[in-house]
Design an enzyme around this catalytic site. Structure first.
Site, PDB file in Angstrom:
ATOM      1  N   ASN A   9      36.930  51.367  30.024  1.00 14.10           N
ATOM      2  CA  ASN A   9      37.319  50.054  30.890  1.00 14.10           C
ATOM      3  C   ASN A   9      37.260  48.846  29.799  1.00 14.10           C
ATOM      4  O   ASN A   9      36.121  48.535  29.381  1.00 14.10           O
ATOM      5  CB  ASN A   9      35.901  49.950  31.821  1.00 14.10           C
ATOM      6  CG  ASN A   9      35.945  48.725  32.579  1.00 14.10           C
ATOM      7  OD1 ASN A   9      36.892  47.825  32.602  1.00 14.10           O
ATOM      8  ND2 ASN A   9      34.905  48.525  33.484  1.00 14.10           N
ATOM      9  N   LYS A  11      37.752  45.844  30.839  1.00 16.71           N
ATOM     10  CA  LYS A  11      37.150  44.599  31.140  1.00 16.71           C
ATOM     11  C   LYS A  11      38.355  43.277  30.889  1.00 16.71           C
ATOM     12  O   LYS A  11      39.420  43.589  30.676  1.00 16.71           O
ATOM     13  CB  LYS A  11      35.884  44.325  30.843  1.00 16.71           C
ATOM     14  CG  LYS A  11      35.048  45.641  31.253  1.00 16.71           C
ATOM     15  CD  LYS A  11      33.678  45.301  31.106  1.00 16.71           C
ATOM     16  CE  LYS A  11      32.925  46.727  31.508  1.00 16.71           C
ATOM     17  NZ  LYS A  11      31.422  46.218  31.776  1.00 16.71           N
ATOM     18  N   HIS A  95      33.763  48.676  40.704  1.00 12.41           N
ATOM     19  CA  HIS A  95      33.086  48.680  39.660  1.00 12.41           C
ATOM     20  C   HIS A  95      31.914  47.308  40.010  1.00 12.41           C
ATOM     21  O   HIS A  95      32.116  46.505  40.867  1.00 12.41           O
ATOM     22  CB  HIS A  95      33.788  47.921  38.362  1.00 12.41           C
ATOM     23  CG  HIS A  95      32.919  47.867  37.235  1.00 12.41           C
ATOM     24  ND1 HIS A  95      32.033  46.736  37.039  1.00 12.41           N
ATOM     25  CD2 HIS A  95      32.817  48.736  36.170  1.00 12.41           C
ATOM     26  CE1 HIS A  95      31.352  47.122  35.760  1.00 12.41           C
ATOM     27  NE2 HIS A  95      31.896  48.300  35.318  1.00 12.41           N
ATOM     28  N   GLU A  97      30.653  44.969  38.641  1.00 12.68           N
ATOM     29  CA  GLU A  97      31.077  43.654  38.526  1.00 12.68           C
ATOM     30  C   GLU A  97      31.843  43.044  39.625  1.00 12.68           C
ATOM     31  O   GLU A  97      31.541  41.675  39.847  1.00 12.68           O
ATOM     32  CB  GLU A  97      31.592  43.459  36.982  1.00 12.68           C
ATOM     33  CG  GLU A  97      30.679  43.339  35.972  1.00 12.68           C
ATOM     34  CD  GLU A  97      31.316  44.130  34.767  1.00 12.68           C
ATOM     35  OE1 GLU A  97      32.577  44.079  34.385  1.00 12.68           O
ATOM     36  OE2 GLU A  97      30.448  44.652  33.756  1.00 12.68           O
ATOM     37  N   GLU A 167      27.252  54.200  37.548  1.00 14.92           N
ATOM     38  CA  GLU A 167      26.845  53.278  36.536  1.00 14.92           C
ATOM     39  C   GLU A 167      25.785  52.362  36.930  1.00 14.92           C
ATOM     40  O   GLU A 167      25.855  51.293  37.751  1.00 14.92           O
ATOM     41  CB  GLU A 167      27.995  52.466  36.224  1.00 14.92           C
ATOM     42  CG  GLU A 167      29.247  52.893  35.827  1.00 14.92           C
ATOM     43  CD  GLU A 167      30.423  52.028  35.110  1.00 14.92           C
ATOM     44  OE1 GLU A 167      30.592  52.211  34.059  1.00 14.92           O
ATOM     45  OE2 GLU A 167      30.755  51.097  35.767  1.00 14.92           O
ATOM     46  N   GLY A 173      26.381  47.120  29.644  1.00 16.22           N
ATOM     47  CA  GLY A 173      26.392  46.076  28.673  1.00 16.22           C
ATOM     48  C   GLY A 173      25.174  45.660  28.090  1.00 16.22           C
ATOM     49  O   GLY A 173      25.087  44.513  27.420  1.00 16.22           O
ATOM     50  N   SER A 213      26.428  51.504  28.782  1.00 18.20           N
ATOM     51  CA  SER A 213      25.953  51.513  27.186  1.00 18.20           C
ATOM     52  C   SER A 213      25.996  52.803  26.646  1.00 18.20           C
ATOM     53  O   SER A 213      25.280  53.355  25.872  1.00 18.20           O
ATOM     54  CB  SER A 213      24.373  50.868  27.085  1.00 18.20           C
ATOM     55  OG  SER A 213      24.334  49.733  27.419  1.00 18.20           O
ATOM     56  N   GLY A 234      32.473  50.944  28.426  1.00 17.39           N
ATOM     57  CA  GLY A 234      32.881  49.790  28.359  1.00 17.39           C
ATOM     58  C   GLY A 234      33.110  49.130  26.908  1.00 17.39           C
ATOM     59  O   GLY A 234      34.039  49.546  26.450  1.00 17.39           O
TER      60      GLY A 234
HETATM   61  P1  PGA Z   1      29.426  49.341  28.927  1.00 20.69           P
HETATM   62  O1  PGA Z   1      29.850  49.157  30.286  1.00 20.69           O
HETATM   63  O2  PGA Z   1      29.666  50.556  28.269  1.00 20.69           O
HETATM   64  O3  PGA Z   1      29.594  48.247  28.150  1.00 20.69           O
HETATM   65  O4  PGA Z   1      27.748  49.224  29.337  1.00 20.69           O
HETATM   66  C1  PGA Z   1      30.505  50.341  30.996  1.00 20.69           C
HETATM   67  C2  PGA Z   1      31.180  49.614  32.497  1.00 20.69           C
HETATM   68  O5  PGA Z   1      30.976  48.728  32.734  1.00 20.69           O
HETATM   69  O6  PGA Z   1      32.093  50.529  32.697  1.00 20.69           O
END
Ligand code: PGA
Length: 250
Positions: A9, A11, A95, A97, A167, A173, A213, A234
């Site tokens: 992803n 983003k 997602h 977010e 997730e 993140g 992460s 991510g």
């Molecule tokens: P991250 O994000 O690997 O940076 O934690 C994962 C995601 O939001 O899909």
């Protein structure tokens, strides 16, 4: 056998040129072969066309979001048909977010899932609890409502086309990964919900990815868990080396 899937992803990152450089590196590396059965990247809308046209055919390209309607007066939005017309084959729905910053509800996400499946595209549907929800020991209830309200209106053939990504929001993140036990516990719970609704055979076919992460150091331990079928990546997906290393962590 369930498919082993690693998805990146991207983003709101990468200009057209930057995305092209990442694609070049990915193309080099996939030639050496990967252990995952399916690789997916989710660039921003503005990069989808160039990524579709330049990425190795073995990597699928998807969109990070879509609108639930076919077309119309929705300024700034992008429909499933538009996404499909680029050659993209997958859409990420729900997602955290999008849920947190754009108020996407399970009810709206159910409509987006329908729009994607109606176009015969693959859905990656995200779920996951926030830190306060986990601390209040509410995570199973939250995940159950995200899964049932977003997906359980589907019939057997519909649900079979869905990939689920778990997730935990507190792991996205943040550098804090769910432990492999925590991931396995929730993945097994999600699979049990599907089994209860659609039966064991269907539940066993559905890929459930872990996200939050995930990196080359922890992927192997996570992917070793019985119900963890891969990852939604991510930050680490922006580095070709890390992404491919994760895809080889089975
Ligand atoms: P991250 O994000 O690997 O940076 O934690 C994962 C995601 O939001 O899909």
């Amino acid at each position: 056998m369930r498919k082993k899937i690693v998805a990146g992803n991207w983003k709101m990152n990468l200009t057209v040129n930057e995305a092209e450089s990442l694609v070049k590196e990915l193309n080099q590396k996939v030639k050496e072969g990967v252990k995952a059965d399916q690789l997916i990247v989710f660039p921003s809308f503005t990069n989808i066309v160039s990524v579709v046209n330049s990425i190795d055919y073995s990597i699928n390209v998807g969109a990070q979001n879509c609108h639930e309607s076919k077309s119309g007066a929705y300024t700034g939005e992008v429909s499933v048909d538009m996404i499909q017309s680029t050659g993209a084959t997958v859409i990420l729905v729900g997602h955290s977010e999008r849920r947190a910053y754009y108020g996407e509800t399970n009810e709206l996400l159910a409509k987006k899932v329908d729009a994607v499946l109606a176009a015969d595209m693959q859905v990656v549907y995200c779920c996951g609890e926030t830190l306060p929800e986990r601390e209040a020991n509410n995570h199973f209830r939250v995940i159950e409502s995200q899964i049932s309200e977003g997906l359980f209106h589907l019939d057997e053939s519909g649900i079979s086309e869905v990939v689920i990504a778990y997730e935990p929001v507190w792991a996205i993140g943040t550098g804090v990964t769910a432990s492999s036990e925590q991931a396995q516990e929730v993945h097994a719970f999600i699979r049990s919900l599907i089994a209860k609704k659609y039966g064991n055979e269907i539940a066993e076919q559905i890929s459930i990815l872990y996200g939050g992460s995930c990196n080359p150091k922890n992927a192997e331990e996570l992917f070793r868990q019985k119900d963890v079928d891969g990852g939604l990546i991510g930050g680490a997906a922006l580095k070709a080396n890390d992404f491919i290393q994760i895809a080889n962590s089975y």
